[in-house]
Design a protein around this motif. Structure first.
Motif, PDB file in Angstrom:
ATOM      1  N   ILE A  30       0.921  -1.041  -0.027  1.00  0.00           N
ATOM      2  CA  ILE A  30       0.082  -0.122  -0.130  1.00  0.00           C
ATOM      3  C   ILE A  30       0.930   1.220   0.041  1.00  0.00           C
ATOM      4  N   PRO A  31       0.730   2.192  -0.962  1.00  0.00           N
ATOM      5  CA  PRO A  31       1.511   3.342  -0.851  1.00  0.00           C
ATOM      6  C   PRO A  31       1.476   4.111   0.336  1.00  0.00           C
ATOM      7  N   LEU A  32       2.394   4.284   1.062  1.00  0.00           N
ATOM      8  CA  LEU A  32       2.643   5.221   2.348  1.00  0.00           C
ATOM      9  C   LEU A  32       3.417   6.472   2.290  1.00  0.00           C
ATOM     10  N   LYS A  33       3.030   7.454   3.088  1.00  0.00           N
ATOM     11  CA  LYS A  33       3.785   8.588   2.938  1.00  0.00           C
ATOM     12  C   LYS A  33       5.065   8.395   4.025  1.00  0.00           C
ATOM     13  N   HIS A  34       4.888   7.575   4.830  1.00  0.00           N
ATOM     14  CA  HIS A  34       5.716   7.285   5.990  1.00  0.00           C
ATOM     15  C   HIS A  34       5.122   5.907   6.845  1.00  0.00           C
ATOM     16  N   LEU A  35       6.010   5.364   7.601  1.00  0.00           N
ATOM     17  CA  LEU A  35       5.573   4.464   8.723  1.00  0.00           C
ATOM     18  C   LEU A  35       5.058   5.250  10.070  1.00  0.00           C
ATOM     19  N   ALA A  36       4.560   4.768  10.879  1.00  0.00           N
ATOM     20  CA  ALA A  36       3.971   5.226  12.141  1.00  0.00           C
ATOM     21  C   ALA A  36       4.476   3.974  13.366  1.00  0.00           C
ATOM     22  N   VAL A  37       5.420   4.673  14.217  1.00  0.00           N
ATOM     23  CA  VAL A  37       5.940   4.005  15.074  1.00  0.00           C
ATOM     24  C   VAL A  37       5.404   4.522  16.390  1.00  0.00           C
ATOM     25  N   ALA A  38       4.601   3.158  17.058  1.00  0.00           N
ATOM     26  CA  ALA A  38       4.062   3.494  18.375  1.00  0.00           C
ATOM     27  C   ALA A  38       4.659   2.900  19.774  1.00  0.00           C
ATOM     28  N   ILE A  39       4.632   3.987  20.651  1.00  0.00           N
ATOM     29  CA  ILE A  39       5.271   3.257  21.982  1.00  0.00           C
ATOM     30  C   ILE A  39       4.229   3.811  23.036  1.00  0.00           C
ATOM     31  N   CYS A  40       4.313   2.878  24.213  1.00  0.00           N
ATOM     32  CA  CYS A  40       3.376   3.149  25.377  1.00  0.00           C
ATOM     33  C   CYS A  40       4.573   3.612  26.470  1.00  0.00           C
ATOM     34  N   CYS A  41       4.107   4.832  27.115  1.00  0.00           N
ATOM     35  CA  CYS A  41       4.613   5.328  28.234  1.00  0.00           C
ATOM     36  C   CYS A  41       4.066   5.494  29.445  1.00  0.00           C
ATOM     37  N   SER A  42       4.338   5.054  30.627  1.00  0.00           N
ATOM     38  CA  SER A  42       3.580   5.223  31.587  1.00  0.00           C
ATOM     39  C   SER A  42       4.314   5.943  32.828  1.00  0.00           C
ATOM     40  N   VAL A  43       3.248   6.359  33.745  1.00  0.00           N
ATOM     41  CA  VAL A  43       3.842   7.433  35.022  1.00  0.00           C
ATOM     42  C   VAL A  43       3.279   6.608  36.194  1.00  0.00           C
ATOM     43  N   THR A  44       4.441   6.130  37.042  1.00  0.00           N
ATOM     44  CA  THR A  44       4.125   5.775  38.332  1.00  0.00           C
ATOM     45  C   THR A  44       3.552   6.718  39.457  1.00  0.00           C
TER      46      THR A  44
ATOM     47  N   VAL B 280       1.492  18.271  33.083  1.00  0.00           N
ATOM     48  CA  VAL B 280       2.349  18.747  31.761  1.00  0.00           C
ATOM     49  C   VAL B 280       3.596  18.160  31.611  1.00  0.00           C
ATOM     50  N   ASP B 281       4.206  18.340  32.878  1.00  0.00           N
ATOM     51  CA  ASP B 281       5.682  17.768  33.116  1.00  0.00           C
ATOM     52  C   ASP B 281       5.803  16.383  32.780  1.00  0.00           C
ATOM     53  N   ASP B 282       4.934  15.380  33.519  1.00  0.00           N
ATOM     54  CA  ASP B 282       4.753  14.241  33.209  1.00  0.00           C
ATOM     55  C   ASP B 282       4.534  13.762  31.697  1.00  0.00           C
ATOM     56  N   TYR B 283       3.866  14.490  31.074  1.00  0.00           N
ATOM     57  CA  TYR B 283       3.591  14.233  29.710  1.00  0.00           C
ATOM     58  C   TYR B 283       4.686  14.552  28.637  1.00  0.00           C
ATOM     59  N   LEU B 284       5.194  15.863  28.936  1.00  0.00           N
ATOM     60  CA  LEU B 284       6.568  16.004  28.208  1.00  0.00           C
ATOM     61  C   LEU B 284       7.674  15.064  28.458  1.00  0.00           C
ATOM     62  N   HIS B 285       7.667  14.465  29.787  1.00  0.00           N
ATOM     63  CA  HIS B 285       8.951  13.569  29.909  1.00  0.00           C
ATOM     64  C   HIS B 285       8.352  12.257  29.078  1.00  0.00           C
ATOM     65  N   CYS B 286       7.025  11.802  28.846  1.00  0.00           N
ATOM     66  CA  CYS B 286       6.691  10.734  28.282  1.00  0.00           C
ATOM     67  C   CYS B 286       7.084  11.118  26.788  1.00  0.00           C
ATOM     68  N   LEU B 287       6.855  12.121  26.356  1.00  0.00           N
ATOM     69  CA  LEU B 287       7.127  12.538  25.027  1.00  0.00           C
ATOM     70  C   LEU B 287       8.599  12.260  24.881  1.00  0.00           C
ATOM     71  N   GLU B 288       9.322  12.675  25.579  1.00  0.00           N
ATOM     72  CA  GLU B 288      10.826  12.696  25.521  1.00  0.00           C
ATOM     73  C   GLU B 288      11.310  11.325  25.309  1.00  0.00           C
ATOM     74  N   ARG B 289      10.881  10.434  26.443  1.00  0.00           N
ATOM     75  CA  ARG B 289      11.234   9.190  26.497  1.00  0.00           C
ATOM     76  C   ARG B 289      10.696   8.406  25.235  1.00  0.00           C
ATOM     77  N   GLY B 290       9.532   8.819  24.844  1.00  0.00           N
ATOM     78  CA  GLY B 290       8.764   8.121  23.668  1.00  0.00           C
ATOM     79  C   GLY B 290       9.418   8.157  22.459  1.00  0.00           C
ATOM     80  N   ARG B 291       9.936   9.435  22.236  1.00  0.00           N
ATOM     81  CA  ARG B 291      10.606   9.817  20.838  1.00  0.00           C
ATOM     82  C   ARG B 291      12.186   8.979  20.767  1.00  0.00           C
ATOM     83  N   ALA B 292      12.715   9.003  22.092  1.00  0.00           N
ATOM     84  CA  ALA B 292      13.935   8.312  21.986  1.00  0.00           C
ATOM     85  C   ALA B 292      14.089   6.881  21.541  1.00  0.00           C
ATOM     86  N   ALA B 293      12.732   6.372  22.295  1.00  0.00           N
ATOM     87  CA  ALA B 293      12.477   4.797  22.076  1.00  0.00           C
ATOM     88  C   ALA B 293      11.933   4.584  20.702  1.00  0.00           C
ATOM     89  N   SER B 294      11.132   5.369  20.031  1.00  0.00           N
ATOM     90  CA  SER B 294      10.629   5.400  18.725  1.00  0.00           C
ATOM     91  C   SER B 294      11.938   5.163  17.741  1.00  0.00           C
TER      92      SER B 294
END
Length: 243
Positions: A132-146, A206-220
């Motif tokens: 299937i013609p794609l623009k790009h792939l999607a890479v999905a990650i789950c981040c959780s906060v204790t 917000v800080d939790d979310y931004l931290h998840c975003l940072e960790r998730g982007r590195a893992a992606s």
């Protein structure tokens, strides 16, 4: 802040990845995706002529059908279908085959946490397998906060149940040849730093979310590397694993 995990992983460590393509002979494309004990199968059928009601006939339509391991589909699964549909629509080049429908069937084999990201990764691998013609792939990650504020990646089912919040994050992976020659151009800068889908559950600052975003982007980036090495159209597909 660090935390001990039952399986001995560090907070930033993903479970072992495994992916196999072309596993279903009757489907136009198929793939299995596993992260640890969580495993999902995805099959792609189409494009088939015609679109469903309320779909734009000038574009290709994407249909997603979620099949749980047991029982009937419920509210959560219907939400997963919607998230998958929107994510798949955002990566497919829908102007190439207008007035067609491509069906993506997602079958849950086992759920041991981070189920939706595994399903998104499986669906993307199946779309590539189907050509299937794609623009790009999607890479999905789950981040959780204790409760103590620690961010951990790729939680197991037991870990998910103890988390105060978690986020499903989907990043674009533009560094892969899935674009046909006549397809539209995609700028590399927005792709490299953007986020396609973000779903949060629970109480997250917000800080939790931004931290998840940072960790998730590195893992992606690590998942993207695995994808680039191990998936491709049917003629070159193969089974592969990464620890």
């Amino acid at each position: 802040m660090e935390t001990d995990r039952p399986d001995g992983r560090t907070p930033n460590q993903l479970r072992p990845l495994a992916c196999s393509s072309s596993i279903l002979h009757r489907a136009h494309g198929s793939a299995s995706w596993a992260q640890g004990e969580t495993k999902v199968l995805a099959a792609v059928y189409g494009p088939k002529a015609g679109t469903k009601k309320n779909e734009n006939p000038e574009k290709a339509s994407i249909e997603v059908i979620w099949k749980p391991k047991t029982g009937q589909i419920g509210k959560v699964e219907k939400e997963y279908e919607m998230i998958l549909k929107r994510t798949m629509e955002s990566i497919c080049i829908r102007t190439i085959y207008p007035n067609t429908t491509t069906s993506v069937i997602v079958q849950v084999v086992h759920d041991d946490g981070a189920l939706l990201p595994c399903a998104i990764n499986a669906a993307c691998a199946a779309l590539v397998d189907a050509g299937i013609p794609l623009k790009h792939l999607a890479v999905a990650i789950c981040c959780s906060v204790t409760d103590s504020g620690c961010t951990i990646l790729d939680p197991t089912k037991d870990e998910e149940e103890k988390m105060k919040a978690f986020a499903y994050l989907v990043f674009p992976n533009a560094i892969i040849s899935v674009l046909p020659e006549r397809s539209l151009q995609v700028g590399s800068e927005p792709m490299a730093h953007g986020i396609m889908t973000s779903v949060t559950q629970g109480a997250m600052s917000v800080d939790d979310y931004l931290h998840c975003l940072e960790r998730g982007r590195a893992a992606s980036a690590r998942v993207s590397e695995f994808l680039r090495k191990n998936i491709g159209p049917k003629s070159t597909s193969k089974a592969s694993k990464a620890g």
